[in-house]
Design an enzyme around this catalytic site. Structure first.
Site, PDB file in Angstrom:
ATOM      1  N   SER A 232      -1.868  16.941 -14.685  1.00 10.19           N
ATOM      2  CA  SER A 232      -1.865  16.767 -13.229  1.00 10.19           C
ATOM      3  C   SER A 232      -3.284  16.694 -12.662  1.00 10.19           C
ATOM      4  O   SER A 232      -3.584  15.810 -11.833  1.00 10.19           O
ATOM      5  CB  SER A 232      -1.072  17.878 -12.541  1.00 10.19           C
ATOM      6  OG  SER A 232      -1.515  19.143 -12.960  1.00 10.19           O
ATOM      7  N   HIS A 262       4.794  19.810 -19.026  1.00  6.66           N
ATOM      8  CA  HIS A 262       3.777  20.368 -18.119  1.00  6.66           C
ATOM      9  C   HIS A 262       4.501  21.264 -17.123  1.00  6.66           C
ATOM     10  O   HIS A 262       5.102  22.259 -17.522  1.00  6.66           O
ATOM     11  CB  HIS A 262       3.022  19.190 -17.485  1.00  6.66           C
ATOM     12  CG  HIS A 262       1.774  19.552 -16.742  1.00  6.66           C
ATOM     13  ND1 HIS A 262       1.159  20.767 -16.840  1.00  6.66           N
ATOM     14  CD2 HIS A 262       1.018  18.832 -15.869  1.00  6.66           C
ATOM     15  CE1 HIS A 262       0.085  20.789 -16.071  1.00  6.66           C
ATOM     16  NE2 HIS A 262      -0.015  19.620 -15.461  1.00  6.66           N
ATOM     17  N   HIS A 308       0.575  26.515 -26.202  1.00  5.17           N
ATOM     18  CA  HIS A 308      -0.304  25.937 -25.177  1.00  5.17           C
ATOM     19  C   HIS A 308      -1.288  24.989 -25.840  1.00  5.17           C
ATOM     20  O   HIS A 308      -1.697  25.224 -26.989  1.00  5.17           O
ATOM     21  CB  HIS A 308      -1.068  27.037 -24.422  1.00  5.17           C
ATOM     22  CG  HIS A 308      -1.596  26.564 -23.116  1.00  5.17           C
ATOM     23  ND1 HIS A 308      -2.832  25.974 -22.987  1.00  5.17           N
ATOM     24  CD2 HIS A 308      -1.035  26.549 -21.879  1.00  5.17           C
ATOM     25  CE1 HIS A 308      -3.014  25.636 -21.723  1.00  5.17           C
ATOM     26  NE2 HIS A 308      -1.945  25.968 -21.026  1.00  5.17           N
ATOM     27  N   ARG A 317      -1.994  34.857 -17.181  1.00  7.34           N
ATOM     28  CA  ARG A 317      -1.093  34.703 -16.028  1.00  7.34           C
ATOM     29  C   ARG A 317       0.289  35.270 -16.365  1.00  7.34           C
ATOM     30  O   ARG A 317       0.985  35.791 -15.501  1.00  7.34           O
ATOM     31  CB  ARG A 317      -1.018  33.235 -15.609  1.00  7.34           C
ATOM     32  CG  ARG A 317      -2.378  32.675 -15.203  1.00  7.34           C
ATOM     33  CD  ARG A 317      -2.345  31.165 -15.046  1.00  7.34           C
ATOM     34  NE  ARG A 317      -1.902  30.521 -16.287  1.00  7.34           N
ATOM     35  CZ  ARG A 317      -1.550  29.232 -16.366  1.00  7.34           C
ATOM     36  NH1 ARG A 317      -1.586  28.472 -15.297  1.00  7.34           N
ATOM     37  NH2 ARG A 317      -1.168  28.715 -17.517  1.00  7.34           N
ATOM     38  N   ASP A 363       4.836  30.134 -17.981  1.00  5.15           N
ATOM     39  CA  ASP A 363       6.216  29.760 -17.649  1.00  5.15           C
ATOM     40  C   ASP A 363       7.249  30.667 -18.313  1.00  5.15           C
ATOM     41  O   ASP A 363       8.421  30.635 -17.943  1.00  5.15           O
ATOM     42  CB  ASP A 363       6.478  28.319 -18.083  1.00  5.15           C
ATOM     43  CG  ASP A 363       5.583  27.353 -17.339  1.00  5.15           C
ATOM     44  OD1 ASP A 363       5.267  27.632 -16.171  1.00  5.15           O
ATOM     45  OD2 ASP A 363       5.183  26.334 -17.933  1.00  5.15           O
TER      46      ASP A 363
HETATM   47  N1  CMX Z   1       8.233  25.863 -29.952  1.00  2.04           N
HETATM   48  C1  CMX Z   1       8.382  25.120 -31.063  1.00  2.04           C
HETATM   49  N2  CMX Z   1       7.441  24.306 -31.551  1.00  2.04           N
HETATM   50  C2  CMX Z   1       6.278  24.285 -30.890  1.00  2.04           C
HETATM   51  C3  CMX Z   1       6.036  25.069 -29.761  1.00  2.04           C
HETATM   52  C4  CMX Z   1       7.083  25.876 -29.271  1.00  2.04           C
HETATM   53  N3  CMX Z   1       6.966  26.603 -28.175  1.00  2.04           N
HETATM   54  N4  CMX Z   1       4.770  24.816 -29.327  1.00  2.04           N
HETATM   55  C5  CMX Z   1       4.259  23.923 -30.181  1.00  2.04           C
HETATM   56  N5  CMX Z   1       5.159  23.588 -31.119  1.00  2.04           N
HETATM   57  C6  CMX Z   1       5.049  22.575 -32.138  1.00  2.04           C
HETATM   58  C7  CMX Z   1       4.753  21.245 -31.472  1.00  2.04           C
HETATM   59  O1  CMX Z   1       5.954  20.625 -31.008  1.00  2.04           O
HETATM   60  C8  CMX Z   1       4.082  20.473 -32.584  1.00  2.04           C
HETATM   61  O2  CMX Z   1       5.073  20.002 -33.447  1.00  2.04           O
HETATM   62  P1  CMX Z   1       4.976  18.509 -34.109  1.00  2.04           P
HETATM   63  O3  CMX Z   1       3.736  18.583 -34.965  1.00  2.04           O
HETATM   64  O4  CMX Z   1       6.243  18.373 -34.851  1.00  2.04           O
HETATM   65  O5  CMX Z   1       4.833  17.557 -32.967  1.00  2.04           O
HETATM   66  C9  CMX Z   1       3.292  21.567 -33.278  1.00  2.04           C
HETATM   67  O6  CMX Z   1       3.905  22.809 -32.922  1.00  2.04           O
HETATM   68  C10 CMX Z   1       1.834  21.602 -32.891  1.00  2.04           C
HETATM   69  O7  CMX Z   1       1.747  21.681 -31.474  1.00  2.04           O
HETATM   70  P2  CMX Z   1       0.516  22.428 -30.770  1.00  2.04           P
HETATM   71  O8  CMX Z   1      -0.735  21.684 -31.129  1.00  2.04           O
HETATM   72  O9  CMX Z   1       0.563  23.875 -31.058  1.00  2.04           O
HETATM   73  O10 CMX Z   1       0.873  22.256 -29.242  1.00  2.04           O
HETATM   74  P3  CMX Z   1       0.548  21.007 -28.297  1.00  2.04           P
HETATM   75  O11 CMX Z   1      -0.838  21.181 -27.780  1.00  2.04           O
HETATM   76  O12 CMX Z   1       0.890  19.728 -28.957  1.00  2.04           O
HETATM   77  O13 CMX Z   1       1.590  21.232 -27.126  1.00  2.04           O
HETATM   78  C11 CMX Z   1       2.819  22.476 -25.562  1.00  2.04           C
HETATM   79  C12 CMX Z   1       1.458  22.275 -26.215  1.00  2.04           C
HETATM   80  C13 CMX Z   1       2.680  23.473 -24.425  1.00  2.04           C
HETATM   81  C14 CMX Z   1       3.330  21.138 -24.989  1.00  2.04           C
HETATM   82  C15 CMX Z   1       3.800  23.027 -26.633  1.00  2.04           C
HETATM   83  O14 CMX Z   1       3.351  24.274 -27.083  1.00  2.04           O
HETATM   84  C16 CMX Z   1       5.219  23.135 -26.141  1.00  2.04           C
HETATM   85  O15 CMX Z   1       5.976  22.141 -26.175  1.00  2.04           O
HETATM   86  N6  CMX Z   1       5.644  24.350 -25.628  1.00  2.04           N
HETATM   87  C17 CMX Z   1       6.950  24.520 -25.077  1.00  2.04           C
HETATM   88  C18 CMX Z   1       6.996  23.933 -23.676  1.00  2.04           C
HETATM   89  C19 CMX Z   1       6.133  24.751 -22.709  1.00  2.04           C
HETATM   90  O16 CMX Z   1       6.202  25.955 -22.668  1.00  2.04           O
HETATM   91  N7  CMX Z   1       5.335  24.064 -21.871  1.00  2.04           N
HETATM   92  C20 CMX Z   1       4.542  24.711 -20.848  1.00  2.04           C
HETATM   93  C21 CMX Z   1       3.062  24.479 -21.012  1.00  2.04           C
HETATM   94  C22 CMX Z   1       2.273  25.053 -19.872  1.00  2.04           C
HETATM   95  C23 CMX Z   1       1.609  23.935 -19.077  1.00  2.04           C
HETATM   96  O17 CMX Z   1       0.770  23.194 -19.635  1.00  2.04           O
HETATM   97  O18 CMX Z   1       1.937  23.804 -17.902  1.00  2.04           O
END
Ligand code: CMX
Length: 430
Positions: A232, A262, A308, A317, A363
């Site tokens: 964002s 996000h 994250h 937070r 979150d």
């Molecule tokens: N549950 C299961 N698997 C997860 C995970 C979770 N909470 N967080 C990361 N992973 C997985 C990813 O999907 C990724 O898998 P692939 O290699 O198969 O694609 C792997 O672990 C590596 O990911 P990462 O480098 O640790 O995380 P990213 O930087 O790619 O993504 C985020 C970060 C937040 C999108 C991810 O941790 C996620 O999807 N979390 C759940 C959703 C969430 O809580 N989002 C809120 C984020 C806060 C914000 O930015 O506003």
């Protein structure tokens, strides 16, 4: 507006000269290499965005102008905005003046209300918030000044005026969305004697419990800014860099915030927790939760609220919200489940071995608090986030206007070009 304008006139030379000195002394200095993986992987970790308002370190999380967020949990959002834009905490008098400023235009602008009322019944509240801001774009002082040929180094003053208008309108627009979508459509008028967040809490009309107003305040403080590289903020500053005004820019930023990876994650997180509650008819044991998490992971689903892109520790937070639940002794089923998940998920994710950060982000608990205190309509949660994040995005845009940042224009490469660049980089010179 004088309170901020006066302060910004004071700090402006410092911001500008620091930027100029960096350019002059280090303009040609390389600070990082970019790997093929980073280009393919969403520019992860490439230090390429200027953001002076806040920073997020993997080991500590959010600092606003150098101050850890956990030291700011008693502040008002006005204080945070002042700190974000000026780099200094306001005096009590400055804070009050800013509160008055932001409460001035607090009734919902009629042209925004008209747009909201005609949107489709199934429109997501985030689509409504974005549209509501675009509906008042015609009031932009910046666009008018630009069209009339205002000099570039004064454009920040009109941006400031737009930021104040946007921030003083966004709470009433958001509250109108809530009242139209989830209540009987009657709007609650603001009280000019109240500050920004207390007024917002009032206009939403969710509860008269003082804990509710305090939660809205804390929510608006904690989500205000999270440096410049997230979807964002990056969208907002990119759009604004084309000299689009803040109404266009923040509206665009909110469209990014609406994505499930996000800002929409908080909605998904609460849905996850409610699903657990319904499935087990209450609060399950930690063993049951562990098994449920594994089931999700085996199905290729993420655990909402965990992980994250930058953080590698528990999000401070999350800790602030956790402490809030303790302070007000909130322990309904959703909060109890959120707490149990905190005991279980990090070990599960560590054992699973994929997520780089197994700890909770903000979150993981924020929605449970809103739910407990009476806001049960979770499709609205990202709007709460958006109202708060508008503070940071406005502040970042204002900073860029003040120092005269150019249009954002990174170089893109085709897959073939990337391959050639990689081959050239790995060829050892003879
Ligand atoms: N549950 C299961 N698997 C997860 C995970 C979770 N909470 N967080 C990361 N992973 C997985 C990813 O999907 C990724 O898998 P692939 O290699 O198969 O694609 C792997 O672990 C590596 O990911 P990462 O480098 O640790 O995380 P990213 O930087 O790619 O993504 C985020 C970060 C937040 C999108 C991810 O941790 C996620 O999807 N979390 C759940 C959703 C969430 O809580 N989002 C809120 C984020 C806060 C914000 O930015 O506003």
């Amino acid at each position: 507006m004088d309170v901020l304008k006066t302060k910004l006139e004071q700090v402006l030379p410092r911001f500008r000269s620091k930027r100029a000195r960096l350019l002059e002394e280090y303009g040609d200095t390389a600070i990082a290499n970019v790997t093929v993986e980073q280009v393919i992987g969403g520019m992860r970790g490439v230090p390429s965005v200027l953001c002076d308002t806040s920073s997020v370190s993997p080991s500590e999380g959010l600092r606003i102008r150098g101050i850890p967020i956990l030291e700011l949990t008693e502040a008002t959002p006005e204080e945070i905005f002042f700190l974000l834009v000026t780099g200094e905490r306001p005096t009590a008098d400055e804070r009050q003046q800013l509160s008055r400023l932001l409460s001035t235009g607090a009734s919902v602008p009629p042209e925004a209300l008209a747009v909201l009322q005609t949107m489709h019944q199934t429109a997501h509240p985030m689509a409504m918030l974005s549209a509501g801001l675009l509906a008042i774009e015609h009031r932009s002082a910046f666009r008018k000044a630009y069209e009339e040929g205002a000099p570039k180094d004064r454009l920040w003053e009109y941006t400031l005026a737009d930021c104040i208008l946007l921030l003083s309108s966004i709470t009433s627009i958001a509250a109108a969305i809530y009242r139209l979508k989830f209540r009987d459509g009657t709007l609650i008028e603001p009280d000019p004697a109240l500050d920004w967040s207390t007024n917002f809490a009032r206009m939403l009309g969710v509860s008269n419990d003082p804990a509710w107003a305090d939660l809205v305040r804390l929510y608006l403080v904690l989500h205000a800014d999270h440096e410049g590289g997230n979807v964002s903020a990056l969208t907002g500053i990119t759009v604004a860099s084309a000299l689009s005004d803040v109404f266009y820019a923040v509206s665009a930023a909110l469209n990014g915030l609406a994505g499930p990876l996000h800002g929409l994650a908080n909605q998904e997180c609460l849905a996850f927790i409610l699903d657990i509650r319904d499935r087990f008819g209450g609060v399950p044991t930690e063993d049951q939760l562990r098994e449920l998490c594994w089931e999700r992971l085996r199905n290729g689903q993420v655990i909402p609220g965990y992980g994250h892109a930058v953080l590698r520790v528990t999000d401070p937070r999350f800790i602030a919200f956790y402490n809030f639940a303790e302070k007000y002794q909130l322990h309904d089923d959703c909060i109890a489940i959120a707490k149990h998940l905190y005991n279980v998920v990090p070990d599960v994710l560590r054992e699973h071995g994929k997520a780089k950060n197994p700890y909770p982000n903000v979150d993981a608990i924020s929605g449970s608090l809103l739910y407990d205190l009476g806001m049960t309509e979770f499709t609205f949660y990202t709007v709460m986030f958006g109202v708060s994040r508008a503070l940071g995005i406005c502040a970042q845009i204002l900073f860029h206007r003040m120092v005269g940042s150019p249009i954002v224009r990174p170089k893109s490469v085709t897959l073939d070009e990337l391959e050639q660049l990689a081959q050239r980089a790995t060829t050892v010179p003879m």
